[in-house]
Design a protein around this motif. Structure first.
Motif, PDB file in Angstrom:
ATOM      1  N   LEU A  56       0.875  -1.173   0.000  1.00  0.00           N
ATOM      2  CA  LEU A  56       0.000   0.000   0.000  1.00  0.00           C
ATOM      3  C   LEU A  56       0.916   1.227   0.000  1.00  0.00           C
ATOM      4  O   LEU A  56       1.108   1.882   1.020  1.00  0.00           O
ATOM      5  CB  LEU A  56      -0.919  -0.004   1.222  1.00  0.00           C
ATOM      6  N   PRO A  57       1.506   1.543  -1.153  1.00  0.00           N
ATOM      7  CA  PRO A  57       2.631   2.494  -1.227  1.00  0.00           C
ATOM      8  C   PRO A  57       2.225   3.949  -0.961  1.00  0.00           C
ATOM      9  O   PRO A  57       1.680   4.625  -1.836  1.00  0.00           O
ATOM     10  CB  PRO A  57       3.148   2.312  -2.650  1.00  0.00           C
ATOM     11  N   GLU A  58       2.499   4.416   0.234  1.00  0.00           N
ATOM     12  CA  GLU A  58       2.177   5.785   0.604  1.00  0.00           C
ATOM     13  C   GLU A  58       2.979   6.761  -0.260  1.00  0.00           C
ATOM     14  O   GLU A  58       4.170   6.600  -0.481  1.00  0.00           O
ATOM     15  CB  GLU A  58       2.515   6.013   2.084  1.00  0.00           C
ATOM     16  N   GLY A  59       2.298   7.776  -0.769  1.00  0.00           N
ATOM     17  CA  GLY A  59       2.963   8.784  -1.586  1.00  0.00           C
ATOM     18  C   GLY A  59       3.079   8.437  -3.052  1.00  0.00           C
ATOM     19  O   GLY A  59       3.578   9.246  -3.842  1.00  0.00           O
ATOM     20  N   ALA A  60       2.634   7.250  -3.450  1.00  0.00           N
ATOM     21  CA  ALA A  60       2.690   6.868  -4.868  1.00  0.00           C
ATOM     22  C   ALA A  60       1.652   7.670  -5.653  1.00  0.00           C
ATOM     23  O   ALA A  60       0.664   8.144  -5.093  1.00  0.00           O
ATOM     24  CB  ALA A  60       2.423   5.376  -5.019  1.00  0.00           C
ATOM     25  N   PRO A  61       1.867   7.848  -6.971  1.00  0.00           N
ATOM     26  CA  PRO A  61       0.846   8.504  -7.797  1.00  0.00           C
ATOM     27  C   PRO A  61      -0.494   7.782  -7.662  1.00  0.00           C
ATOM     28  O   PRO A  61      -0.537   6.559  -7.429  1.00  0.00           O
ATOM     29  CB  PRO A  61       1.406   8.364  -9.219  1.00  0.00           C
ATOM     30  N   GLU A  64      -1.111   4.434  -9.533  1.00  0.00           N
ATOM     31  CA  GLU A  64      -0.324   3.328  -8.985  1.00  0.00           C
ATOM     32  C   GLU A  64      -0.876   2.880  -7.633  1.00  0.00           C
ATOM     33  O   GLU A  64      -0.962   1.680  -7.345  1.00  0.00           O
ATOM     34  CB  GLU A  64       1.132   3.778  -8.837  1.00  0.00           C
ATOM     35  N   TYR A  65      -1.243   3.863  -6.824  1.00  0.00           N
ATOM     36  CA  TYR A  65      -1.783   3.553  -5.495  1.00  0.00           C
ATOM     37  C   TYR A  65      -3.086   2.767  -5.605  1.00  0.00           C
ATOM     38  O   TYR A  65      -3.291   1.785  -4.878  1.00  0.00           O
ATOM     39  CB  TYR A  65      -2.019   4.850  -4.714  1.00  0.00           C
ATOM     40  N   GLU A  66      -3.979   3.181  -6.505  1.00  0.00           N
ATOM     41  CA  GLU A  66      -5.277   2.511  -6.653  1.00  0.00           C
ATOM     42  C   GLU A  66      -5.093   1.053  -7.072  1.00  0.00           C
ATOM     43  O   GLU A  66      -5.782   0.164  -6.575  1.00  0.00           O
ATOM     44  CB  GLU A  66      -6.146   3.237  -7.678  1.00  0.00           C
TER      45      GLU A  66
END
Length: 260
Positions: A56-61, A64-66
């Protein structure tokens, strides 16, 4: 039976007080530890799997996050289904401690935060779910199909003041899209004086938690009283067909509660 799904970086025992209360009412409660999503998962052989931030990559675009979030909650939803499959096997195995003790016609599912999103995803895709409760449900990982199609099960949602007041957040926007598609809504509320982790055991652990910023200003015993009242009445009403005064009226039984 009740299934519980914890939040991101949480763990399966984070709502133990609620589970004990449900068990005292005759429910079998199964809480899942979502591997790599939980703070840590300890396997029977002693191996430990810690939280994987990349899941669950915090700060990702956003795009990408979705993608990562939906993959995560799809996995968590399958964890819930796998747990039911495992319990069903044990229920049918002569000599097992669960043999012929589990009722698969009355299954409730609830979750907190990301686990609330997983509960929604599961109930939107698996008819074994008969009642759904979300606590500050994290909506971003829920699939577009489930948001659009909604769920058919009796459903109720509780929000902290901290999350409810973020009116323009992506999470609230998605919930507002999803909510009209809930075909048997039992309502949605927010609780004044609460923050996100007030739905866990945290309010019971330390009187200085508000000063540390870990919970809202509403004192722990009161938070617990309100949350437990709705939790118990909802599942008693939907799974055991017991009448509920709380759900008969306009949610004015507690002064801290507002209709969402």
């Amino acid at each position: 039976m009740i299934l519980f799904s914890h939040g991101w970086n949480g763990f399966n025992a984070q709502n133990s007080e609620q589970m004990i209360l449900l068990a005292s009412r005759g429910y079998v409660v199964a809480a899942i530890n979502h591997t790599y999503g939980a703070v840590a998962t300890v396997f029977p052989d002693g191996r430990i799997a810690y939280n994987n931030p990349q899941a669950l990559p915090e700060g990702a675009p956003d795009a990408e996050y979705e993608i990562a979030a939906r993959k995560l909650v799809d996995q968590w939803s399958h964890d819930l289904g796998y747990t039911l499959d495992h319990l069903n096997k044990r229920n049918n195995e002569v000599g097992d401690s669960f043999y012929s003790k589990l009722d698969f016609e009355r299954i409730g599912v609830y979750g907190h935060s990301t686990g609330g999103g997983a509960a929604i995803q599961f109930c939107g895709t698996d008819s074994r779910c008969k009642a759904l409760l979300g606590m500050d449900p994290f909506m971003r990982p829920v699939s577009a199909k489930v948001i659009e199609n909604g769920v058919s099960q009796p459903s109720f949602f509780m929000f902290s003041q901290g999350w409810a007041e973020l009116v323009d957040s992506k999470n609230n926007q998605l919930f507002d899209l999803f909510r009209p598609n809930v075909r048997d809504s039992k309502g949605a509320i927010s609780i004044n004086g609460t923050k996100h982790y007030d739905f866990s055991d945290l309010p019971l652990l330390s009187p200085i938690a508000p000063q540390l910023g870990l919970k809202g200003p509403l004192n722990g015993p009161r938070v617990t009283e309100i949350v437990n009242a709705y939790l118990i009445d909802f599942f008693e009403m939907t799974l055991n067909r017991k009448p509920s005064e709380l759900f008969k009226g306009d949610f004015l039984d507690f002064t801290e509660v507002q209709i969402r």
